[in-house]
Design a protein around this motif. Structure first.
Motif, mmCIF file in Angstrom:
data_model
loop_
_atom_site.group_PDB
_atom_site.id
_atom_site.type_symbol
_atom_site.label_atom_id
_atom_site.label_comp_id
_atom_site.label_asym_id
_atom_site.label_seq_id
_atom_site.Cartn_x
_atom_site.Cartn_y
_atom_site.Cartn_z
ATOM 1 N N LYS A 68 58.770 54.364 13.310
ATOM 2 C CA LYS A 68 58.649 53.558 12.029
ATOM 3 C C LYS A 68 59.269 52.261 12.056
ATOM 4 O O LYS A 68 60.416 52.178 12.125
ATOM 5 N N ASP A 69 58.405 51.230 11.586
ATOM 6 C CA ASP A 69 59.030 50.076 11.424
ATOM 7 C C ASP A 69 60.109 49.771 10.139
ATOM 8 O O ASP A 69 60.747 48.786 10.166
ATOM 9 N N ASN A 70 59.673 50.791 9.187
ATOM 10 C CA ASN A 70 60.464 50.571 7.968
ATOM 11 C C ASN A 70 61.667 51.132 7.778
ATOM 12 O O ASN A 70 62.163 50.946 6.828
#
Length: 291
Positions: free
Chosen positions: A71-73
């Motif tokens: 997940k890039d967040n």
């Protein structure tokens, strides 16, 4: 018997967030590590190599390994996946992180658990905060929870509301200021259950009433010495009763565990553990054990 209410039984199913998925790149590490209070900059190649060894040890112990998707967040702290949730026999309780940089992790875990058909019992809501490193099972009916800078009274009361009606005792452990709000100081910084009657502890930071409660429950205590506290000698993951995994570089604690009848495996955690102050319990969220 299969249960989520154990921190010492043989691991049947476990959740991890690999270094590849959490750290992602050297650029991400370089951008975040100082803000997140890492001791120094992890090196991505070293982290990936260390994590492969770590993951293989868990897999060889016979556990079904579930991996969170990238997940890039999330921040690089997401590698310490224990903190975002608590596994119970009634479903997963999703935490509300005391470290605000990590506040998206519980919802990411929710989406993953739902995709895998894992039941969700509930969520800790603001102003409550709870982190998984502040909770450990003393037995199948007793959950210890630390009151720390990461887990507040509102969060503790919500945990009680979920579990006490189901017959679970929630044992609150008041922890000291120690190094202050910016330090990662959880309940599991000072206790790691290894068997039904055995735990690694760091007594100098342990409240007397909690230590006496463990002795009254007939726990044998393996003492982590002062010189191995910062190197996470007290952060030990039970793969099965009296079979445990710890970070390399804690020879006194390791020998004391062997003398207590334990099989001890170690891994090099220079990049995935030591710099972020997260040992093997932090790197994993056990979901089911056999006791």
């Amino acid at each position: 018997m299969k249960t989520a209410h154990s921190d010492y039984g043989k691991i049947e199913r476990i959740l991890i967030n690999t270094a590849a998925h959490a750290f992602i790149s050297q650029k991400k590490i370089d951008t975040e590590y100082a803000r997140l209070n890492y001791l120094d900059r992890p090196i991505i190649d070293g982290a990936l190599s260390e994590y492969r060894v770590f993951e293989n040890i868990i897999a060889k112990a016979g556990a079904e390994v579930m991996k969170l998707p990238q997940k890039d967040n999330t921040s690089i702290d997401a590698i310490y996946c224990r903190d975002a949730s608590l596994a119970t026999d009634f479903g997963i309780i999703l935490c509300n992180m005391g470290k605000t940089d990590r506040n998206v992790e519980p919802e990411n875990q929710r989406a993953f658990f739902q995709s895998q058909g894992v039941e969700i019992l509930g969520t800790i809501d603001a102003p409550g905060t709870v982190e998984g490193g502040d909770m450990c099972w003393l037995d199948e009916k007793t959950l210890a929870i630390g009151h720390t800078y990461r887990t507040n009274y509102s969060g503790i009361e919500q945990i009680k509301a979920f579990l006490e009606p189901k017959g679970i005792e929630v044992f609150v452990v008041e922890l000291p200021h120690f190094r202050g709000p910016s330090d990662v100081f959880h309940l599991m910084s000072i206790i790691s259950p290894i068997d039904k009657d055995l735990a690694v502890v760091y007594s100098p930071l342990m409240p007397i009433y909690f230590r006496e409660a463990l002795l009254k429950r007939n726990y044998r205590l393996v003492e982590c010495p002062e010189e191995e506290f910062d190197s996470m000698g007290c952060n030990v993951l039970a793969l099965a009763p009296s079979h445990c995994l710890m970070v390399e570089g804690n020879p006194i604690t390791q020998e004391r565990l062997v003398s207590a009848g334990c099989k001890v495996e170690t891994y090099n955690g220079d990049n995935i553990s030591n710099l972020g102050c997260g040992g093997p319990t932090c790197l994993t969220r056990p979901l089911e054990r056999i006791v």
